[in-house]
Design a protein around this motif. Structure first.
Motif, mmCIF file in Angstrom:
data_model
loop_
_atom_site.group_PDB
_atom_site.id
_atom_site.type_symbol
_atom_site.label_atom_id
_atom_site.label_comp_id
_atom_site.label_asym_id
_atom_site.label_seq_id
_atom_site.Cartn_x
_atom_site.Cartn_y
_atom_site.Cartn_z
ATOM 1 N N ASN A 63 0.859 -1.178 0.000
ATOM 2 C CA ASN A 63 0.000 0.000 0.000
ATOM 3 C C ASN A 63 0.897 1.230 0.000
ATOM 4 N N PRO A 64 0.377 2.379 -0.484
ATOM 5 C CA PRO A 64 1.226 3.580 -0.505
ATOM 6 C C PRO A 64 1.835 3.873 0.866
ATOM 7 N N ILE A 65 1.136 3.498 1.942
ATOM 8 C CA ILE A 65 1.663 3.791 3.284
ATOM 9 C C ILE A 65 2.975 3.047 3.552
ATOM 10 N N LEU A 193 -12.965 10.342 -6.936
ATOM 11 C CA LEU A 193 -11.805 10.909 -7.639
ATOM 12 C C LEU A 193 -10.651 9.912 -7.529
ATOM 13 N N GLY A 194 -10.247 9.329 -8.645
ATOM 14 C CA GLY A 194 -9.131 8.373 -8.627
ATOM 15 C C GLY A 194 -9.589 6.939 -8.429
ATOM 16 N N GLY A 195 -10.380 6.430 -9.377
ATOM 17 C CA GLY A 195 -10.945 5.083 -9.231
ATOM 18 C C GLY A 195 -10.024 3.961 -9.673
ATOM 19 N N SER A 196 -8.862 4.289 -10.249
ATOM 20 C CA SER A 196 -8.085 3.230 -10.909
ATOM 21 C C SER A 196 -7.076 2.518 -10.020
ATOM 22 N N GLY A 197 -6.822 3.023 -8.799
ATOM 23 C CA GLY A 197 -5.807 2.416 -7.940
ATOM 24 C C GLY A 197 -6.358 1.318 -7.044
ATOM 25 N N GLY A 198 -5.598 1.009 -5.996
ATOM 26 C CA GLY A 198 -5.980 -0.071 -5.093
ATOM 27 C C GLY A 198 -7.293 0.192 -4.374
ATOM 28 N N VAL A 199 -7.404 1.349 -3.724
ATOM 29 C CA VAL A 199 -8.645 1.639 -2.996
ATOM 30 C C VAL A 199 -9.790 1.860 -3.981
ATOM 31 N N GLY A 200 -9.488 2.551 -5.098
ATOM 32 C CA GLY A 200 -10.535 2.902 -6.056
ATOM 33 C C GLY A 200 -11.217 1.690 -6.672
ATOM 34 N N THR A 216 -16.721 7.976 -11.637
ATOM 35 C CA THR A 216 -15.342 8.039 -11.148
ATOM 36 C C THR A 216 -14.434 8.712 -12.163
ATOM 37 N N THR A 217 -13.406 9.412 -11.676
ATOM 38 C CA THR A 217 -12.432 10.006 -12.591
ATOM 39 C C THR A 217 -11.203 9.105 -12.672
ATOM 40 N N CYS A 218 -10.619 9.047 -13.847
ATOM 41 C CA CYS A 218 -9.382 8.279 -14.028
ATOM 42 C C CYS A 218 -8.714 8.786 -15.292
ATOM 43 N N SER A 219 -7.495 8.327 -15.550
ATOM 44 C CA SER A 219 -6.848 8.784 -16.783
ATOM 45 C C SER A 219 -7.318 7.900 -17.941
ATOM 46 N N LEU A 283 -9.007 10.929 1.518
ATOM 47 C CA LEU A 283 -8.143 9.924 2.156
ATOM 48 C C LEU A 283 -6.703 10.410 2.255
ATOM 49 N N SER A 284 -6.456 11.628 1.841
ATOM 50 C CA SER A 284 -5.083 12.155 1.917
ATOM 51 C C SER A 284 -5.016 13.421 2.759
ATOM 52 N N PRO A 285 -5.448 13.332 4.009
ATOM 53 C CA PRO A 285 -5.345 14.503 4.871
ATOM 54 C C PRO A 285 -3.915 14.670 5.373
ATOM 55 N N PHE A 326 -9.637 7.712 7.325
ATOM 56 C CA PHE A 326 -8.466 6.859 7.620
ATOM 57 C C PHE A 326 -8.863 5.389 7.611
ATOM 58 N N PHE A 327 -7.892 4.556 7.278
ATOM 59 C CA PHE A 327 -8.047 3.117 7.475
ATOM 60 C C PHE A 327 -8.401 2.852 8.940
ATOM 61 N N ALA A 328 -9.338 1.936 9.173
ATOM 62 C CA ALA A 328 -9.653 1.568 10.560
ATOM 63 C C ALA A 328 -9.603 0.045 10.694
ATOM 64 N N GLY A 369 3.913 5.162 -9.347
ATOM 65 C CA GLY A 369 2.529 5.665 -9.425
ATOM 66 C C GLY A 369 1.757 5.091 -10.599
ATOM 67 N N HIS A 370 0.595 5.675 -10.875
ATOM 68 C CA HIS A 370 -0.307 5.254 -11.956
ATOM 69 C C HIS A 370 -0.708 3.787 -11.809
ATOM 70 N N LEU A 371 -0.977 3.357 -10.598
ATOM 71 C CA LEU A 371 -1.332 1.942 -10.401
ATOM 72 C C LEU A 371 -2.709 1.638 -10.969
ATOM 73 N N ARG A 372 -2.857 0.411 -11.396
ATOM 74 C CA ARG A 372 -4.149 -0.071 -11.886
ATOM 75 C C ARG A 372 -4.533 -1.270 -11.032
ATOM 76 N N GLY A 373 -5.035 -1.011 -9.844
ATOM 77 C CA GLY A 373 -5.334 -2.088 -8.904
ATOM 78 C C GLY A 373 -4.185 -2.253 -7.925
HETATM 79 P P1 NDP Z 1 -2.891 3.910 -5.620
HETATM 80 O O1 NDP Z 1 -1.548 4.477 -5.824
HETATM 81 O O2 NDP Z 1 -3.125 2.458 -5.792
HETATM 82 O O3 NDP Z 1 -3.937 4.658 -6.575
HETATM 83 C C1 NDP Z 1 -3.989 6.006 -6.805
HETATM 84 C C2 NDP Z 1 -4.690 6.174 -8.172
HETATM 85 O O4 NDP Z 1 -5.059 7.545 -8.378
HETATM 86 C C3 NDP Z 1 -3.813 5.761 -9.340
HETATM 87 O O5 NDP Z 1 -4.502 4.792 -10.099
HETATM 88 C C4 NDP Z 1 -3.613 7.046 -10.116
HETATM 89 O O6 NDP Z 1 -3.512 6.742 -11.494
HETATM 90 C C5 NDP Z 1 -4.866 7.845 -9.750
HETATM 91 N N1 NDP Z 1 -4.753 9.298 -9.870
HETATM 92 C C6 NDP Z 1 -3.655 10.067 -9.628
HETATM 93 N N2 NDP Z 1 -3.957 11.376 -9.821
HETATM 94 C C7 NDP Z 1 -5.263 11.421 -10.160
HETATM 95 C C8 NDP Z 1 -6.160 12.491 -10.471
HETATM 96 N N3 NDP Z 1 -5.776 13.758 -10.447
HETATM 97 N N4 NDP Z 1 -7.448 12.180 -10.740
HETATM 98 C C9 NDP Z 1 -7.875 10.890 -10.730
HETATM 99 N N5 NDP Z 1 -7.066 9.834 -10.459
HETATM 100 C C10 NDP Z 1 -5.776 10.100 -10.174
HETATM 101 O O7 NDP Z 1 -3.310 4.333 -4.152
HETATM 102 P P2 NDP Z 1 -4.475 3.668 -3.238
HETATM 103 O O8 NDP Z 1 -5.666 3.445 -4.094
HETATM 104 O O9 NDP Z 1 -3.945 2.555 -2.451
HETATM 105 O O10 NDP Z 1 -4.769 4.877 -2.246
HETATM 106 C C11 NDP Z 1 -5.450 6.026 -2.742
HETATM 107 C C12 NDP Z 1 -5.049 7.241 -1.899
HETATM 108 O O11 NDP Z 1 -5.547 7.068 -0.580
HETATM 109 C C13 NDP Z 1 -3.531 7.419 -1.766
HETATM 110 O O12 NDP Z 1 -3.252 8.804 -1.780
HETATM 111 C C14 NDP Z 1 -3.225 6.822 -0.402
HETATM 112 O O13 NDP Z 1 -2.083 7.411 0.184
HETATM 113 C C15 NDP Z 1 -4.481 7.170 0.356
HETATM 114 N N6 NDP Z 1 -4.774 6.228 1.443
HETATM 115 C C16 NDP Z 1 -5.036 6.754 2.665
HETATM 116 C C17 NDP Z 1 -5.365 5.948 3.713
HETATM 117 C C18 NDP Z 1 -5.691 6.573 5.029
HETATM 118 O O14 NDP Z 1 -5.783 5.861 6.047
HETATM 119 N N7 NDP Z 1 -5.924 7.886 5.075
HETATM 120 C C19 NDP Z 1 -5.396 4.480 3.585
HETATM 121 C C20 NDP Z 1 -5.169 4.020 2.224
HETATM 122 C C21 NDP Z 1 -4.866 4.887 1.205
HETATM 123 P P3 NDP Z 1 -3.026 7.850 -12.593
HETATM 124 O O15 NDP Z 1 -1.935 8.655 -11.951
HETATM 125 O O16 NDP Z 1 -2.534 7.087 -13.776
HETATM 126 O O17 NDP Z 1 -4.248 8.641 -12.900
#
Ligand code: NDP
Length: 380
Positions: A63-65, A193-200, A216-219, A283-285, A326-328, A369-373
């Protein structure tokens, strides 16, 4: 006799973790992923309470953490919470971190030992679960976990798939159920906002399984994958110049869930929310970073001021609230998340699986970055 010998061989195999060292990925300073070291002389962790289990780990997700923690993110809070757990109050002091640290928040594996009060799993069961913020991580051969934060691994998931779910699942659950306070999600309108990553990729499926409406927004390149998960028209390309205009045609939203990292342009999203009741949940405070930068007391004051400032902005902008999520580590959250995955309503999305020896490559992938899952590491 043969029977006795077979029994003692089995018992010996089950107990072998008791006297063995184990392999573990460790950091010995906050020097980032470059500092990751694979050791074969780590101590197998021991169960400290009747409610804990020892798990032989088969897979652990990233995870990013984990990347952030390898650079010292959250160190002040980690030291303070560990001190509080020992019953000592964090008076002004220099936080001390006990190195080495093993990173990794979630896992799948097999139970090899259990405390006397554990009744939800048995030795030999295949399980998946999650660890609390202050606990020793899962990127090692063995990990100790709270039994209420594990579930039996369903047969429809591999170890790799199961390990990809708990941390992102509980982050999403906590953002919606604890922070958002949504008891029911049916027909609630979400902009993710940002549906393509792990949480999204988890959150989109979780919301749809609960019959919420989702955009959802994504690239550009992520659109087909997200439409595969959520249906045609669910994903909006955030690289298009008239993004806000095209989102406006779907507004107002009950909730904007920001999974795309810290945003400086939050003000342009606030008018997309329902005035009076809308919520912007991020989720990014800056919470842990403020503790790191200003210490325990200074960080608490800075956080309080920033929450107030965020809300003055959002209330005056559109009478909506801004919330930090936050994660709980919640057992009822895990039960809900687990049930959805086990029934196949949410499917794990794993971008890539890494071999145990290649863990630094997984960290590099995450940093790029730019994760897909999700990224998942096999363990041994
Ligand atoms: P990932 O890195 O797996 O996913 C982030 C996604 O966001 C990528 O797919 C990225 O793809 C996309 N993205 C980046 N910029 C934008 C944008 N401007 N608009 C839309 N999409 C965008 O991270 P996670 O899914 O694991 O986590 C998501 C966020 O939540 C992270 O910032 C993480 O730090 C945070 N987090 C916080 C927690 C907490 O307890 N507060 C717990 C878990 C996660 P691309 O750049 O190609 O668009």
């Amino acid at each position: 006799s043969n029977g006795t010998r077979r029994f003692s061989a089995q018992a010996e195999q089950q107990q072998s973790h008791r006297r063995r060292n184990m392999t573990s990925w460790e950091i010995h300073s906050f020097s980032g992923p470059e500092g990751l070291v694979l050791t074969d002389s780590a101590r197998v962790p021991t169960i400290r309470s009747s409610q804990e289990i020892l798990v032989k780990v088969k897979a652990a997700s990233l995870n990013p953490i984990d990347v952030a923690m390898s650079k010292g993110y959250g160190a002040e809070m980690l030291a303070s919470v560990r001190k509080l757990e020992k019953g000592k109050l964090p008076k002004p002091y220099k936080p001390t971190i006990d190195f080495p640290i093993t990173l990794g928040r979630d896992f799948a594996g097999t139970v090899v030992e259990k405390g006397s009060g554990v009744d939800n799993v048995n030795v030999g069961d295949e399980v998946y679960g999650v660890l609390g913020f202050t606990e020793h991580g899962s990127l090692a051969e063995y990990t100790v976990a709270r039994s209420d934060l594990v579930r039996k691994k369903p047969s429809n998931l591999t170890f790799v798939e199961a390990a990809s779910i708990p941390y992102v699942g509980l982050t999403c659950w906590s953002a919606l159920k604890i922070t958002g306070n949504y008891l029911r999600l049916e027909n609630t309108r979400f902009l993710v906002l940002g549906g393509s990553g792990g949480v999204g990729t988890f959150a989109i499926q979780y919301l749809l399984a609960n019959r919420a409406k989702v955009l959802t927004t994504c690239s550009t390149d992520a659109i087909p994958e997200l439409e595969n998960l959520g249906g045609f028209g669910i994903a909006v390309d955030y690289t298009q110049p008239d993004l806000i205009t095209s989102l406006k045609s779907n507004a107002p939203f009950d909730c904007i869930l920001n999974l795309s990292g810290p945003r400086s342009d939050i003000s342009q999203y606030l008018p997309l929310l329902k005035p009076g009741s809308g919520q912007y949940i991020t989720l990014s405070p800056p919470l842990l970073a403020n503790f790191d930068n200003y210490g325990f007391i200074g960080g608490a004051v800075k956080n309080a001021l920033e929450v107030v400032k965020d809300n003055i902005n959002s209330i005056s902008n559109n009478r909506v609230v801004t919330k930090w999520a936050f994660f709980a580590p919640s057992s009822c959250g895990l039960a809900e998340v687990g049930a959805l995955v086990e029934k196949g309503h949410v499917r794990p999305v794993v971008e890539k699986t890494f071999n145990y020896g290649d863990l630094p490559l997984a960290f590099q992938r995450m940093e790029a970055g730019h994760l897909r899952g999700k990224l998942v590491s096999k363990i041994i």
